[in-house]
Design an enzyme around this catalytic site. Sequence first.
Site, short mmCIF file in Angstrom:
data_model
loop_
_atom_site.label_atom_id
_atom_site.label_comp_id
_atom_site.label_asym_id
_atom_site.label_seq_id
_atom_site.Cartn_x
_atom_site.Cartn_y
_atom_site.Cartn_z
N CYS A 107 -14.64 11.74 -6.95
CA CYS A 107 -13.56 10.78 -6.70
C CYS A 107 -13.79 9.44 -7.38
O CYS A 107 -12.87 8.62 -7.45
CB CYS A 107 -13.35 10.60 -5.21
SG CYS A 107 -12.82 12.11 -4.36
N HIS A 261 -9.68 4.08 -4.15
CA HIS A 261 -9.52 5.53 -4.12
C HIS A 261 -8.76 5.92 -2.87
O HIS A 261 -9.11 5.52 -1.76
CB HIS A 261 -10.89 6.21 -4.15
CG HIS A 261 -10.85 7.65 -3.79
ND1 HIS A 261 -9.99 8.54 -4.41
CD2 HIS A 261 -11.54 8.38 -2.87
CE1 HIS A 261 -10.16 9.74 -3.88
NE2 HIS A 261 -11.09 9.66 -2.96
N ASN A 291 -5.29 12.90 -0.91
CA ASN A 291 -6.47 12.56 -1.72
C ASN A 291 -6.47 13.48 -2.94
O ASN A 291 -6.71 14.68 -2.82
CB ASN A 291 -7.74 12.75 -0.89
CG ASN A 291 -9.00 12.41 -1.66
OD1 ASN A 291 -9.00 12.28 -2.88
ND2 ASN A 291 -10.11 12.28 -0.93
#
Length: 337
Positions: A107, A261, A291
């Site tokens: 990520c 993020h 996500n």
Amino acid sequence: MLCGVGGHVPPSVVTNADLAARVDTTDEWIRTRTGITRRHVVDPGTATSDLAERAGAAALESAGAATVDAVVLATTTPDHPCPGTAPKVAERLGMSGTPAYDVNAVCSGFVYGMATATGLIAAGLADRVLLIGADAFTTLLDPEDRDTVAVFGDGAGAVVLRSGDPGEPGAVHAFDLGSDGSLADLIMVPAGGSRYPTRGTVPGAVPRAEPGAEPGAGDVWFSMQGRAVYRHAVRRMTSSSRAALLRAGWTTGDVDLLVGHQANIRILRAVADELGIPHDRACVDLDQVGNTAAASIPLALAHAASSGALREGDRVLLTAFGGGATWGSCVLTWPKT
């Protein structure tokens, strides 16, 4: 210099209600813990390269560029374990022969990719670089695991970077990167690499007991220690953000938009609170896409640009935490797009 941005999500949508119909969860449980209401997922036969190609094409159009000198793809879900996916994406975008390679920092991948792309430009190896963050992360998930299927979605985002003057809108000013391999088991797909090859795996086998043992059925799926990830993510994203701001000579009060993020609304708000940045200056689009791993930050940038939340000259702070563990931050001024 950032000079173009684009994004793409697959058309199929899975809502919280859809998930509640097949696993033990509810819309309220998902929304209150993650802030997510829906996510986009790839259909069978759609791969990361398909998402990356479309986002890359959108970024190139935004930049008014037909080609670039290098293509960097941040992803944890390559089309194949070998070879890398970036060369295929470059070829499909009409740039066969252009240097292209993958970056895997989970990520944090897009921020790492930003550092890599700007390094190519600073070294004189490229004048323009296409950086794509793309993941078909739902292909790594156990479909019966409510804790992961509720969180992740699929998508791609991309930017074009070019050489330029540090005083121009779009200038990338500073980075901070870090990692801690002792935290590798916080975010992991145990099997499929050289440590635990999947050859010979028997469905339903007992999970591995020690290094060298055959992987069990569950080891092929993504796993995450949610509470520990939350704690480390908030701490590392906050400290990394401060380090990048210090290198740029900025304060948190200078930040017009925090683009963290998009993992969890609680993480985003906690980082904003730690930095003293009001919630209305923290970009949030995870409610609609979930996500999306390496695609998370560029998708959020594309959304903020298209919605008018980003204007020329705005000061932007990017920050992320991912598997490895890895983390990183970047500060830049927004261009005219």
